[in-house]
Write a protein that holds these residues in place. Structure first.
Motif, mmCIF file in Angstrom:
data_model
loop_
_atom_site.group_PDB
_atom_site.id
_atom_site.type_symbol
_atom_site.label_atom_id
_atom_site.label_comp_id
_atom_site.label_asym_id
_atom_site.label_seq_id
_atom_site.Cartn_x
_atom_site.Cartn_y
_atom_site.Cartn_z
ATOM 1 N N ILE A 110 27.018 -24.245 -16.604
ATOM 2 C CA ILE A 110 28.341 -23.945 -17.149
ATOM 3 C C ILE A 110 28.831 -22.632 -16.528
ATOM 4 O O ILE A 110 28.077 -21.669 -16.470
ATOM 5 N N ASN A 168 33.084 -20.930 -19.083
ATOM 6 C CA ASN A 168 32.684 -22.014 -19.976
ATOM 7 C C ASN A 168 33.192 -23.394 -19.594
ATOM 8 O O ASN A 168 33.311 -24.266 -20.446
ATOM 9 N N TYR A 169 33.517 -23.578 -18.364
ATOM 10 C CA TYR A 169 33.787 -24.960 -17.960
ATOM 11 C C TYR A 169 32.592 -25.455 -17.143
ATOM 12 O O TYR A 169 31.860 -24.657 -16.573
ATOM 13 N N PRO A 170 32.371 -26.754 -17.104
ATOM 14 C CA PRO A 170 31.139 -27.238 -16.467
ATOM 15 C C PRO A 170 31.215 -27.182 -14.950
ATOM 16 O O PRO A 170 32.223 -27.543 -14.359
ATOM 17 N N ARG A 196 33.532 -24.760 -30.970
ATOM 18 C CA ARG A 196 33.402 -25.978 -30.180
ATOM 19 C C ARG A 196 32.859 -27.119 -31.017
ATOM 20 O O ARG A 196 33.292 -28.254 -30.899
ATOM 21 N N THR A 210 42.009 -25.791 -22.228
ATOM 22 C CA THR A 210 41.808 -24.416 -21.774
ATOM 23 C C THR A 210 40.356 -24.180 -21.366
ATOM 24 O O THR A 210 40.093 -23.375 -20.499
ATOM 25 N N GLU A 211 39.444 -24.908 -21.986
ATOM 26 C CA GLU A 211 38.038 -24.737 -21.588
ATOM 27 C C GLU A 211 37.727 -25.515 -20.317
ATOM 28 O O GLU A 211 36.643 -25.416 -19.778
ATOM 29 N N ARG A 212 38.662 -26.333 -19.913
ATOM 30 C CA ARG A 212 38.544 -27.113 -18.683
ATOM 31 C C ARG A 212 37.380 -28.074 -18.694
ATOM 32 O O ARG A 212 36.645 -28.210 -17.736
ATOM 33 N N TRP A 213 37.192 -28.755 -19.802
ATOM 34 C CA TRP A 213 36.191 -29.826 -19.860
ATOM 35 C C TRP A 213 36.948 -31.134 -19.703
ATOM 36 O O TRP A 213 37.293 -31.810 -20.681
#
Lengths: 138, 1070
Positions: free
Chosen positions: A8, A12-14, B412, B447-450
């Protein structure tokens, strides 16, 4: 052996996420994502703790079926390893060494001048290292 | 071996325990009997009633009882205590004999069995004849007894058996072995625990419950009793956990719960009723969560990784499982109805035992007694399960969990659960709520880009909006998902039909056809960047704006309108691109025809417009860029980029692109690499570049107080007439306020400025200037103080210009600034000296002295001194008419001019006082090659001086030089300036250079105001500059006036010429 391994980014993006194909990939994504709550909390608490050099965060939280372990590099890149709860033979030391291996391989990826930090990891070598740590499904 | 004589006998040392004998048990070959025996003696804890059990054969011979003596008369004991007595009562003679006998109430051979039992009782009785040993009978039965009072046969036969065996009813027990003996003990332990709780003895209660719990799991579980076991285990577990929390040992509670779950997880029971297991599991987690939460409310602190939320979450998980299983198991054919009679109905309306099946209560064997009944029962449960609103349960649990995770900083986890809630609402067909929840969390994932998670949520949201006919949401989601609007797959078919009619309604409604999507909250498949070509544009050139649009979708895309709104909306009309080219004002219409976006290719659209003159100095910003998909006449979507750039993902993408080492591939002409396009969302409109030259001619530095001349030369380089030329000049505003006070500017240099002149002369009209024409304008600056000044020369005018065939009047201006240093032109040094040019600290009344002036030029330019004048104060008078001695002198840099004036002071009162001397006025001007300059008067204040009266004044009268061996007459005048008679002693000291005649030493008296003359004839002996013989004067009345002081008034030296030779012309002349 792990059922899911994720890298990660600091934000916090993968960067990389790999899970055993048998069970829903999405579920593992959610598991990894939710585990970041604990990682964040641990990182923010680290400032007060004496030993800041300890990168291994230990067991993040146990779910009914899985155990989620965390590790954070000095550049705040997080590694998450999910193992099956039924796999009781796995010792803490083995998890640590898995993380260390992962970290080494990640460092190699970062050293690649053609890798752009923050991009998805698409290294074959890294993939291979991860594969050795995953539960072997035939 | 005999024990040693002094050893205590073992019977004495052991703890005396009541001896109970069990008979009729075959512990070797009969498993049931063995279990009964184990229940009595295995693991018997110390807190139980202390009893020693023994299994004996039914025909065991007990020690014979001696006949008791009726009296002790004539009795002679052989000793005190017999050796066998203790052992006999500990191990040989039981207090109670329990006879176990296998006999069911409905045994076909009841009569025979009854008599056999009676015989056995009789045998025991006989053997124990004469002893107080009690006898009890336990019937080991295969069937579970019915509740007391229901089984008439049983009660009748029980009393018969009691009669036959000569037993009281209290001594007959029934032990149904199917119940497994432990079941009894569990019940016992549970009751003990419960009673302890009633007694508020929670510690012991916990102990009993724990025992009960471990015993529950010792029960042999099979399909028919799993539910009962789990139910009871759940009850006991609940009690234990609650007590643990109550005892503030939450870790024990958690450990117990974990153990409980681990033990029970696999006890699914009947596969057809699998949902019952998951329902039970869900309830276990939920109730533990409740307990945990309750404890927290009472002060327990939970942590992020251990809080009730996890239990609610797991409860929700099992509830979801349950729903799934119910879906599988309870989807019966429509013809299958609820079985009648209702197998779940019981006579009392309730169950006698927890966790048993209504249709076979009390049944304890492994196989069901009635397979048909069993089937009906299962069907009834399944049908009932079908009617349960699973989604509601799941949502309630999830929302509980959400509340907990919110509390324990797990955003989360909370989002994840909200997604599940949304999905559950979706399944429950509550699309509004589903959409609301999903919409809420989507933003977080974005925003967390998942992206993987966002995609899955978007799919659900898309389905919801489709089914609700929410056109705008639908389009927004599909924009982000990049999907083609068609009936969504995997939707409930019935809902699809209602949705389709809804869509028809919505679509037919007018005014409902415009949707605006603010893309900064989403990640759509069209990207846009808008930029001004330059951060600023001059008013006389067109403002250019480029819009780059790129599609990321797999199909080409056509849009119907591209419009840009700017902060000044008047320009919007020029920045519009429409399918049908209507606007005539678009400057480059021909290049813009292509309104089709090809995937992955960047398209550039150019716009141009002429800014308005009133916008000079203003900023023009792109407020938004709108892209219309669809037709204006029909339905359309408006993608709106606020600020002309960026969606939820672009800032990160831009960052990555800037970091990238990837080589930018050369794109074919007209193609633009997306990442290299920078954004310039605002521009300044600035005034036209002036085409005039402004030149300044002057001779720095300026001298203070002079009228410093600066010549401004303005020459037009314009092609047209520059109108309304105006010059603003003077001190640049914004400098030190003192400079404003000490700087003046004037157009006229012939007279010196006064305070009425300003520091900045604004808008001096200079008229019009034809092309190539030149204006020269002299300006005069008067600087009072020294130091640097920034002077501003601002020339403004207006001129006509043509831009893109439009006539505009442009205002232009040109600024010139110059820094001018101001220095003092000269320094004036003044001093008072005696007539011997000796420096004077003070002057004496009526004694002449000199005022010396030194004018030292500090100016780099030559200065011409025009005049100088001393204006004396009343306390001084000039001895001769003071005339300027420096008039007309020109001083170069560092040159010095001097003059002196002979003055004296009239008498002052009090003997001494400090008096002002007056002013010194110098008139001067700069000697300039450029032209005539005006005369400046500089006034210097003369220093104050101390004036003193003196008692005695001496001065000498002598020729200016002497000659060797020629008489030199010297006359000394001694004046008494006091009102007293002075006694004076005068002596002349001898000298090598002179012979002299006169009084060598004399004492005399001088009357007030009188003067005494002393005549001496000096006769020089040596040539050159010689010291005169020293005259010593002593005032006897004024000892403070010393000889040295008076000597200052007298010459000390004289030049003596050598004696000339006869006939020498030069001597003749002298």
């Amino acid at each position: 052996m792990a059922v899911c391994i994720a890298v990660i980014a600091k934000e916090n993006y993968p960067l990389y996420i790999r899970s055993i194909p048998a069970q829903g990939e999405l579920k593992f994504h959610y598991t990894v994502h939710t585990s970041l709550d604990v990682v964040e909390e641990k990182i923010s608490g680290v400032g007060k703790a004496a030993d800041q050099r300890e990168l291994y965060l230990g067991l993040l939280y146990p779910t009914e079926d899985y155990k989620v372990y965390g590790y954070v590099t000095n550049s705040k890149v997080k590694f998450v390893i999910v193992v099956d709860s039924s796999n009781t033979s796995l010792r803490d030391n083995e998890i640590r060494s898995m993380f260390r291996k992962l970290h080494n391989s990640f460092t190699d990826v970062m050293c690649n001048p053609f890798y752009n930090p923050g991009d998805q990891i698409q290294s074959k070598t890294f993939d291979g290292i991860v594969s050795t740590m995953m539960v072997q499904t035939s | 071996m005999r024990p040693a004589q002094w050893d205590l006998p073992p019977e004495l040392c052991c703890r005396p325990l009541a001896f109970v004998a069990l008979t009729g048990l075959d512990v070797v070959y009969n498993a049931i009997h063995r279990a009964i025996w184990d229940a009595f003696c295995a693991n018997r804890r110390a807190d139980r009633v202390p009893i020693s059990f023994k299994v004996l054969a039914g025909d065991h011979e007990y020690p014979k009882c001696r006949t008791k003596r009726t009296s002790y008369e004539w009795y002679i004991p052989k000793g005190i205590v017999k050796t066998g007595w203790m052992n006999k009562h500990l191990n040989l003679v039981p207090a109670l004999v329990v006879l176990f006998y296998e006999l069911d109430w409905d045994d076909p051979q009841w009569k025979e069995k009854q008599s056999e039992c009676a015989t056995k009782v009789e045998v025991v009785r006989t053997s124990l004849q004469g002893r107080n040993t009690k006898v009890a009978v336990v019937l080991i039965q295969k069937k579970t007894p019915l509740p007391p009072g229901e089984d008439l046969v049983a009660s009748e036969r029980a009393s018969a058996l009691c009669g036959a065996c000569d037993l009281s009813g209290k001594s007959l027990f029934v032990l149904p072995h199917t119940d497994h003996l432990v079941g009894y003990i569990i019940r016992h332990q549970f009751k003990m625990g419960f009673f302890s709780e009633l007694k508020q003895d929670t510690q012991n209660a916990l102990k009993y419950y724990r025992t009960a719990y471990s015993l529950v799991h010792e029960l042999r579980a099979h399909e028919s009793n799993t539910l009962e076991i789990k139910t009871i285990a759940g009850f006991i577990n609940y009690k234990i956990c609650r007590l643990c929390f109550q005892h503030n040992t939450p870790l024990d509670a958690i450990a117990q719960f974990r153990k409980h779950i681990d033990l029970c997880k696999k006890k699914i029971g009947s596969a057809e009723l699998a949902f019952e297991h998951t329902a039970w599991m869900s309830k276990q987690f939920q109730s533990f969560g409740d307990l945990f939460d309750e404890a927290i409310k009472l002060g327990l602190t939970a942590i992020q990784t251990q809080n009730p939320g996890f239990y609610y979450q797991q409860a929700a998980y099992y509830a979801q499982e349950r729903k799934q299983q119910a879906g599988h198991l309870c989807s019966h054919e429509p013809g299958v109805g609820y079985p009648a009679p209702d197998p779940l109905e019981t006579s009392s309306g309730a169950l006698d035992f927890y966790g048993q099946r209504a249709w076979r209560q009390g049944h304890q064997s492994i196989d069901p007694p009635d397979t048909e009944k069993e089937k009906q029962g299962i069907l009834a449960i399944q049908i009932k399960e079908r009617d349960i609103l699973h989604s509601e349960l799941i949502i309630a649990l999830l929302s509980n969990a959400v509340a907990q995770f919110k509390k324990y900083k797990c955003p989360r986890m909370k989002s994840h659960l909200m997604v599940q809630m949304g999905e559950e609402y979706y399944h429950a067909k509550d699309y509004t709520k589903a959409l609301k929840l999903l919409d809420y969390v989507m933003c977080d994932y974005r925003t967390e880009r998942w992206w993987s998670l966002l995609t899955s949520i978007l799919c659900t949201a898309l389905k919801c909006s489709y089914l609700m006919g929410q056109v705008k949401d639908y389009i927004t989601y599909s924009m982000e998902l990049n999907e083609v609007p068609e009936p969504e797959p995997d939707c409930d078919s019935a809902s699809v039909i209602t949705a389709q009619s809804l869509w028809c309604d919505r679509v037919s409604l007018a005014g409902n056809n415009e949707f605006t999507i603010e893309v900064q909250d989403y990640v759509p498949f069209v990207q846009c960047k808008a930029k001004f070509l330059s951060p600023s544009f001059h008013i006389d050139e067109p403002v250019q704006l480029h819009v780059y649009v790129r599609a990321d979708c797999p199909h080409p895309l056509r849009f119907s309108k591209l419009c840009i709104s700017l902060s000044n909306q008047d320009y919007n009309q020029y920045c519009l691109l429409e399918e049908a080219q209507k606007g005539k004002d678009i400057l480059e219409p021909s290049t813009q025809e292509n309104m089709c976006l090809v995937p992955g290719k960047t398209r550039k659209y150019c716009f141009k417009f002429v800014a308005k003159t009133e916008d000079v100095g203003k900023k023009i910003e792109i407020t938004s860029v709108g892209l219309m998909l669809g037709r204006e006449t029909g339905r359309y979507v408006y993608l709106n980029w606020r600020g002309g750039w960026g969606d939820a993902a672009s800032s990160h993408e831009a960052l990555q692109a800037s970091r990238s080492f990837k080589r930018r591939t050369r794109l074919p002409d007209q193609q633009v690499d997306w990442d290299t396009v920078s954004v310039q969302s605002s521009t300044m409109i600035i005034s036209r570049v002036p085409k005039i030259s402004v030149q300044l001619t002057h001779e720095p530095p300026a001298l203070s107080n002079e009228m410093y001349c600066m010549t401004v030369t303005i020459q037009s380089e314009e092609d047209a007439v520059a109108k309304d030329l105006k010059l603003t000049s003077g001190l640049k505003p914004g400098q030190d306020a003192n400079l404003t006070q000490s700087t003046r500017i004037a157009l006229n240099g012939s007279e010196v400025c006064d305070d009425s002149h300003p520091a900045l002369l604004p808008d001096i009209p200079l008229g019009d200037l034809k092309p190539g024409q030149k204006i020269v304008k002299p300006l005069y600056i008067h600087c009072v103080s020294t130091g640097p000044r920034v002077l501003l020369f601002h020339v403004a005018y207006s001129v006509h210009a043509t831009v893109e065939d439009k006539d505009i009047t442009c205002k232009c201006h040109k600024d010139e600034t110059v820094t001018v240093e101001t220095v003092v032109p000269f320094e004036v040094a003044m001093k008072f000296v005696s007539r011997k040019f000796e420096h004077l600290e003070r002057v004496y009344v009526d004694i002449p002295f000199l005022l010396m002036m030194d004018i030292l030029s500090a100016s780099p330019w030559p200065i011409e001194l025009m005049d100088s004048e001393v204006q004396l104060a009343s306390s001084m008078t000039a001895i001769d008419q003071p005339q300027s001695q420096v008039e007309g002198v020109t001083l170069q840099t560092n040159e010095c001019a001097s003059e002196c004036f002979l003055l004296k002071c009239p008498p002052v009162q009090n003997g001494t006082s400090t008096v002002a001397s007056g002013h010194y006025i110098i008139s001067w001007k700069r000697k300039s090659v450029l032209g005539e300059t005006s005369v400046v008067k500089t006034i210097v204040t003369l220093p104050h001086v101390m004036v003193e009266n003196i008692a005695l004044y001496v001065h000498a009268e002598m020729p200016s030089f002497g000659r060797v061996r020629e008489s030199l007459p010297v006359r000394y005048h001694i004046e008494n300036r006091t009102g007293l008679v002075q006694d004076v002693e005068i002596s002349v000291e001898p000298s090598d250079a002179f012979m002299f005649s006169g009084l060598k030493q004399v004492r005399m008296r001088i009357l007030p105001g009188a003067e005494q003359e002393m005549l001496y004839n000096f006769y020089p002996l040596k040539a050159e500059y010689q010291v005169l013989p020293q005259l010593n004067i002593n005032l006897l009345r004024f000892p403070n006036i010393s000889s040295q002081l008076l000597r200052r008034f007298l010459p000390s030296h004289i030049f003596v010429k050598p004696q000339g030779r006869n006939g020498d012309a030069s001597i003749e002349a002298a």
